[in-house]
Scaffold this active site. Structure first.
Site, short mmCIF file in Angstrom:
data_model
loop_
_atom_site.label_atom_id
_atom_site.label_comp_id
_atom_site.label_asym_id
_atom_site.label_seq_id
_atom_site.Cartn_x
_atom_site.Cartn_y
_atom_site.Cartn_z
CE LYS A 1 -3.68 -2.30 2.15
NZ LYS A 1 -4.67 -2.72 3.34
CD GLN B 1 -3.43 -4.27 6.82
OE1 GLN B 1 -3.47 -3.17 6.01
NE2 GLN B 1 -4.08 -5.25 6.29
CG ASP C 1 -9.76 0.39 5.20
OD1 ASP C 1 -9.73 -0.03 4.04
OD2 ASP C 1 -9.37 -0.77 6.02
#
Ligand code: NAP
Length: 281
Positions: free
Chosen positions: A52, A96, A119
């Site tokens: 990413k 994450q 996200d």
């Protein structure tokens, strides 16, 4: 033989557009920044984050990675999130998944400001999705929807089955298909006669985490198949999807490959959300 829903090519197009958008922002003195909180103890997470970050850098974005380890306390994690929430130079924050087991992930997500939740997985962002309000959408399902849009796959009135009810993939995917006017069923580990249910689907989404669970003979001829899965299988190179691609491609009309389908679209969507956040300033 199915046509390919090519997430890699579309993600490259999106990333090229991102670079142009970032250049415009930089000319205004704004450098889009996506910071990541990641478990230092999870090699898979570290490798996803590295990818990413690489894509973000190619697009001209910046960002810091904050590693969480077995010694990190809940209070330290919440403090760090608060600090990033308050930092005007940080436009997006990615937590994450998964965090180390001793930490409360839900509490961390509750602490993350919705305006930086690129996200799209905090309760506030998910609530906005449920309420059809504007907000950041979960990167994986939103990436899959972008792919369906790009290939102009008809969705209105179609019967969709989503296998998986996780907060980050299955549930939001089902809601997004509902917004596209599909008639949606969500299946999970207690669903009975899963194969028969799948055979009713015009659009079948697998978000299970079980390598090649969905076989070709579970698929209605001509159905559109989205495979969100990526699984490590001993003795096989690379990632393996939740759908048995070789048999499924003989029956479906459109299908996402693994790799090269939903995965790259997830990253492109995440970065796109982060640039959106910077553009709002
Ligand atoms: P998860 O949280 O483990 O959820 C899996 C879901 O599948 C659960 O709802 C579970 O049901 C259901 N399930 C498990 N076994 C089943 C079975 N035999 N039959 C029917 N349903 C079953 O996983 P996730 O985070 O949603 O991830 C799903 C897949 O997507 C994984 O392969 C993951 O690696 C992948 N993923 C990909 C991306 C990407 O960027 N492409 C991003 C995130 C995840 P219960 O709820 O009843 O337990």
């Amino acid at each position: 033989m199915a046509n390919i829903l090519d997430g890699l090519t579309l993600s490259k197009e999106i990333r090229a557009q991102l670079k142009e958008r970032v250049d415009v922002l930089r000319a205004r003195g704004i450098v889009p920044r996506l910071d990541v909180l990641v478990a230092a103890t999870d090699p898979a997470s570290l490798s996803y984050v590295r990818m990413k970050r690489k894509w973000a850098e190619t697009a001209g974005m910046e960002g810091e990675s904050w590693e969480i380890n077995d010694q990190t306390t809940q209070a330290e994690l919440i403090d760090k999130i608060g600090e990033l929430n308050a930092n005007p130079l940080v436009h997006g924050i990615l937590l994450q998944h998964p965090l180390p087991k001793h930490l409360d992930e839900n509490a961390a997500l509750m602490a993350l400001g919705a305006d930086k939740d690129v996200d799209g997985i905090t309760p506030q962002s998910l609530g906005r999705l449920v309420a059809d309000l504007e907000g950041f959408r979960c990167a994986t399902p939103a990436g899959a929807i972008k792919l369906l849009e790009r290939y102009e796959i008809p969705l209105v009135g179609k019967r969709a089955v989503v296998i998986g009810r996780s907060v980050i993939v299955g549930k939001p995917m089902a809601l997004m298909l509902l917004q596209k006017h599909c008639t949606v069923t969500i299946a999970h580990s207690r669903t009975q006669n899963l194969a028969d249910l799948c055979r009713e689907a015009d659009v079948l989404v697998a978000a299970v985490g079980k390598a090649e669970l969905v076989k070709g003979d579970w698929i209605k001829p001509g159905a559109v198949v989205i495979d969100a899965g990526y699984n490590k299988v001993e003795g096989r190179k690379g990632d393996v999807g939740d759908v048995e691609f070789e048999t499924a491609k003989e029956v479906a009309s459109w299908i996402t490959p693994v790799p090269g389908g939903v995965g790259p679209m997830t990253v492109a969507t995440l970065l796109s959300n982060a640039v959106d956040a910077a553009e709002r300033i």
